[in-house]
Enzyme design. Structure first.
Site, PDB file in Angstrom:
ATOM      1  N   SER A  43       0.803  -1.227   0.000  1.00  0.00           N
ATOM      2  CA  SER A  43       0.000   0.000   0.000  1.00  0.00           C
ATOM      3  C   SER A  43       0.835   1.275   0.000  1.00  0.00           C
ATOM      4  O   SER A  43       0.332   2.333  -0.375  1.00  0.00           O
ATOM      5  CB  SER A  43      -0.929   0.021   1.217  1.00  0.00           C
ATOM      6  OG  SER A  43      -0.188  -0.091   2.420  1.00  0.00           O
ATOM      7  N   ASP A 348      -3.656   7.560   8.798  1.00  0.00           N
ATOM      8  CA  ASP A 348      -4.785   6.758   9.246  1.00  0.00           C
ATOM      9  C   ASP A 348      -4.427   5.685  10.271  1.00  0.00           C
ATOM     10  O   ASP A 348      -5.194   4.765  10.508  1.00  0.00           O
ATOM     11  CB  ASP A 348      -5.470   6.094   8.037  1.00  0.00           C
ATOM     12  CG  ASP A 348      -4.536   5.140   7.292  1.00  0.00           C
ATOM     13  OD1 ASP A 348      -3.393   4.922   7.747  1.00  0.00           O
ATOM     14  OD2 ASP A 348      -4.963   4.596   6.252  1.00  0.00           O
ATOM     15  N   HIS A 351      -0.770   4.355   7.608  1.00  0.00           N
ATOM     16  CA  HIS A 351      -0.153   5.015   6.458  1.00  0.00           C
ATOM     17  C   HIS A 351       0.161   6.472   6.766  1.00  0.00           C
ATOM     18  O   HIS A 351      -0.270   7.009   7.799  1.00  0.00           O
ATOM     19  CB  HIS A 351      -1.075   4.900   5.240  1.00  0.00           C
ATOM     20  CG  HIS A 351      -1.485   3.505   4.930  1.00  0.00           C
ATOM     21  ND1 HIS A 351      -2.699   2.972   5.321  1.00  0.00           N
ATOM     22  CD2 HIS A 351      -0.828   2.502   4.282  1.00  0.00           C
ATOM     23  CE1 HIS A 351      -2.783   1.712   4.938  1.00  0.00           C
ATOM     24  NE2 HIS A 351      -1.659   1.400   4.302  1.00  0.00           N
TER      25      HIS A 351
END
Length: 392
Positions: A43, A348, A351
């Site tokens: 990610s 978050d 991240h």
């Protein structure tokens, strides 16, 4: 005055020494004008693959909803951040378009870049992790799966280009990760011991190394290989291990010391392997991206870098000391986010914010957090701080 014979000998020696110097110099990879970016990872570099791979239309991934993407793209872009990622800032720096995700974008031209990074991806295959009792439910698109897909489509990519396959690889900056973080995230959050995780490290490093060698065989010449972040400074980990003793936290930053030491252990093993590969392939440039040390100063001197004085909390989240609660995360209904994400290191809980990505990218491209440093002599005085005319 020298005789004609001496002049001839002298000329020969000059030519010989010059050619010898040039051969020696050719051992050092030259400055390259990259024509494309090829990306693998999770990610941290995913520009939209996971969104397209998600099969549950009734419960799309969190990154399909605002406030993901709200800072720069003004709408969700499939990136797990409020805006651009490190890979986006690298693309801007090189004057290339943002790297399109492979999945769901087959009608897009991949001439200037292609991205296989997928949220939740691991360096080790899913079946291998499951055999060790480690669940990885997010995706089965591990590093080897990403690489195999790339190999399968490479002939078509080459056929649609004016360059042959090896030339495409030679002219590309290959971003190898970040990958491997999820191989540790899953077992940590499943309650595995630190010793069990340390056993995984050499296996993760071997998977990354094997992927690099495969790409070198295909023609790859320049690799940017990131290490791990300071895990002990992550809101998710700080919340997971909230019951650890106070002495297990760094008194200066508040980060969990033993978790950061584990991340550094991975990084040291990775650097050792990259040095081994560099000796085996002296005509290839294998660059270590020091994500750990480029980021850690943000927790030591947050104000110096434009962050809040308590930099360990997430911008988007709810609850606890770090604005993070598992299963009540960013993107879920009722979860709020901060007004100024640029003041936060973390977005978050897992991240990072666009502001953090930009600062890390600056430290890689302009130094000192890339080893060896990039040679930009052939592209002038470009800088990641330059104002860009596209994407605004």
């Amino acid at each position: 005055m020298a005789s004609p014979l001496k002049k001839l000998i002298l000329s020969f020696l000059l030519i010989f020494s010059s050619s010898t110097f040039n051969v020696a110099s050719s051992d050092q990879p030259p400055c390259r004008r990259f024509k494309s970016i090829i990306s693998f990872g999770d990610s941290i570099a995913d520009t939209g693959n996971y969104i397209h791979l998600s099969s549950d239309v009734n419960h799309p991934p969190q990154a399909a909803f605002l406030p993901y993407g709200e800072t720069f793209f003004r709408s969700p872009s499939g990136r797990y951040s409020d805006g651009r990622l490190i890979i986006d800032f690298i693309a801007e720096f090189l004057g290339l378009p943002y790297v399109p995700p492979y999945f769901g974008s087959q009608n897009v031209s991949f001439e200037k870049g292609i991205n296989f990074a997928v949220y939740g991806a691991t360096a080790l295959d899913r079946a291998f992790l499951l055999a060790k009792g480690i669940e990885s439910d997010f995706t089965n698109v591990s590093l080897s799966v990403q690489l195999n897909i790339f190999k399968q489509i490479l002939p078509n990519l080459c056929a649609s280009s004016s360059r042959d396959c090896r030339e495409i690889l030679e002219d590309s900056l290959i971003l190898m990760g970040e990958i491997g973080g999820n191989d540790y995230n899953y077992p940590f959050f499943e309650g595995k011991s630190i010793n069990e995780l340390k056993d995984l490290v050499p296996l993760v490093i071997k998977a990354i190394s094997s992927a690099i060698v495969d790409l070198i065989d295909l023609g790859g010449k320049t690799f940017l290989v990131p290490g791990n972040f300071p895990l002990g400074c992550s809101p998710a980990y700080l919340t997971l291990f909230k019951t650890v003793e106070e002495e297990e936290h760094d008194p200066f930053t508040g980060c969990i010391t033993w978790l950061n030491e584990f991340g550094q252990h991975h990084n040291e093993q990775l650097k050792t392997e990259l040095k081994r590969l560099q000796k085996l392939y002296p005509h290839v440039n294998i660059i270590y991206a020091d994500y750990y040390n480029s980021m850690y100063p943000f927790f030591q001197e947050p104000a110096r870098y434009g962050f809040k004085n308590r930099p360990l909390g997430a911008c988007c989240g709810v609850g606890g000391n770090y604005n993070f609660t598992i299963n009540e995360e960013c993107g879920y209904e009722g979860v709020s986010y901060c007004q100024n994400p640029s003041e936060y290191v973390n977005w978050d809980g897992y991240h990072l914010t666009e502001a953090t990505h930009q600062k890390i990218a600056h430290g890689l491209l302009n130094g000192p957090y890339a080893t060896p440093a990039f040679d930009w002599s052939c592209i002038g005085s470009a800088s990641v701080d330059t104002e860009y005319s596209f994407g605004s």
